[in-house]
Design a protein around this motif. Structure first.
Motif, PDB file in Angstrom:
ATOM      1  N   LYS A  19       0.836  -1.198   0.000  1.00  0.00           N
ATOM      2  CA  LYS A  19       0.000   0.000   0.000  1.00  0.00           C
ATOM      3  C   LYS A  19       0.875   1.254   0.000  1.00  0.00           C
ATOM      4  CE  LYS A  19      -3.886   2.172   2.348  1.00  0.00           C
ATOM      5  NZ  LYS A  19      -4.810   2.105   3.500  1.00  0.00           N
ATOM      6  N   TYR A  23       1.309   4.569  -2.814  1.00  0.00           N
ATOM      7  CA  TYR A  23       1.398   5.995  -2.505  1.00  0.00           C
ATOM      8  C   TYR A  23       2.702   6.579  -3.046  1.00  0.00           C
ATOM      9  CZ  TYR A  23      -2.643   6.451   0.619  1.00  0.00           C
ATOM     10  OH  TYR A  23      -3.913   6.521   1.136  1.00  0.00           O
ATOM     11  N   GLU A  26       2.562   7.158  -6.755  1.00  0.00           N
ATOM     12  CA  GLU A  26       1.774   8.339  -7.123  1.00  0.00           C
ATOM     13  C   GLU A  26       2.519   9.634  -6.805  1.00  0.00           C
ATOM     14  OE1 GLU A  26      -1.104   8.597  -8.865  1.00  0.00           O
ATOM     15  OE2 GLU A  26      -0.861   6.440  -9.148  1.00  0.00           O
ATOM     16  N   ILE A 109       8.248   7.258   2.498  1.00  0.00           N
ATOM     17  CA  ILE A 109       6.869   6.789   2.511  1.00  0.00           C
ATOM     18  C   ILE A 109       6.926   5.314   2.867  1.00  0.00           C
ATOM     19  CG2 ILE A 109       4.752   6.405   1.195  1.00  0.00           C
ATOM     20  CD1 ILE A 109       5.507   8.780  -0.556  1.00  0.00           C
ATOM     21  N   VAL A 141       1.781   5.141   5.943  1.00  0.00           N
ATOM     22  CA  VAL A 141       0.561   4.641   5.322  1.00  0.00           C
ATOM     23  C   VAL A 141       0.089   3.455   6.151  1.00  0.00           C
ATOM     24  CG1 VAL A 141      -0.454   3.677   3.227  1.00  0.00           C
ATOM     25  CG2 VAL A 141       1.385   5.385   3.056  1.00  0.00           C
TER      26      VAL A 141
END
Length: 152
Positions: A19, A23, A26, A109, A141
């Protein structure tokens, strides 16, 4: 103006890191940033296995992680992203923080399983350590296990 040039995304191929990778993908795409993926193989203490079952050593785990990582990198590059990656052996928190320091990382991230209570106390929290000690912003996340029931 602050510009994000390199995003570090630690991956362990769990649902949480998958997941987080979505992110990171993107963010990198939208910002024109490079992605750096790192997988950390934790050293295992040597133990005698009485049943004589084969227990993979760091080298085997490292090779398997490299194979998995190459597949992810190929997919990212095919999507037009600048992406690199590597597998390192060590303590995950230490390795991730070393990457931040050594690679001019502007953003981390990463996924978190969101463990609470005794399980977090016993296992520690890599994400929490990175948030507290990283010299750059960190996006955590969180994963809800219900999200992945249909993905299996």
């Amino acid at each position: 103006m602050f510009q994000i040039k390199t995003i570090l995304c630690p991956v362990d191929f769990s649902d949480a890191s998958k997941k987080a990778l979505r992110y990171a993908r993107e963010f990198a795409s939208g910002m024109g940033a490079s992605l750096m993926l790192v997988n950390v193989v934790e050293p295992r203490p040597m133990a005698v296995d009485i049943s004589l079952n084969y227990v993979p050593l760091e080298e085997d785990l490292e090779k398997a992680a490299n194979d998995d990582l190459e597949g992810v990198l190929k997919e990212l590059r095919n999507a037009g992203l600048k992406a690199e990656g590597e597998v390192r052996i060590g303590n995950p928190s230490d390795v991730i923080l070393d990457c931040v320091a050594d690679m001019d990382i502007n953003l981390v991230i990463m996924g978190s399983h969101g463990k609470k209570g005794i399980s977090r106390l016993l296992m520690g929290s890599v994400a929490e350590t990175i948030v507290r000690r990283a010299s750059c912003p960190v996006l955590i996340v969180k994963v809800d296990e219900k999200e992945f029931i249909g993905d299996q």
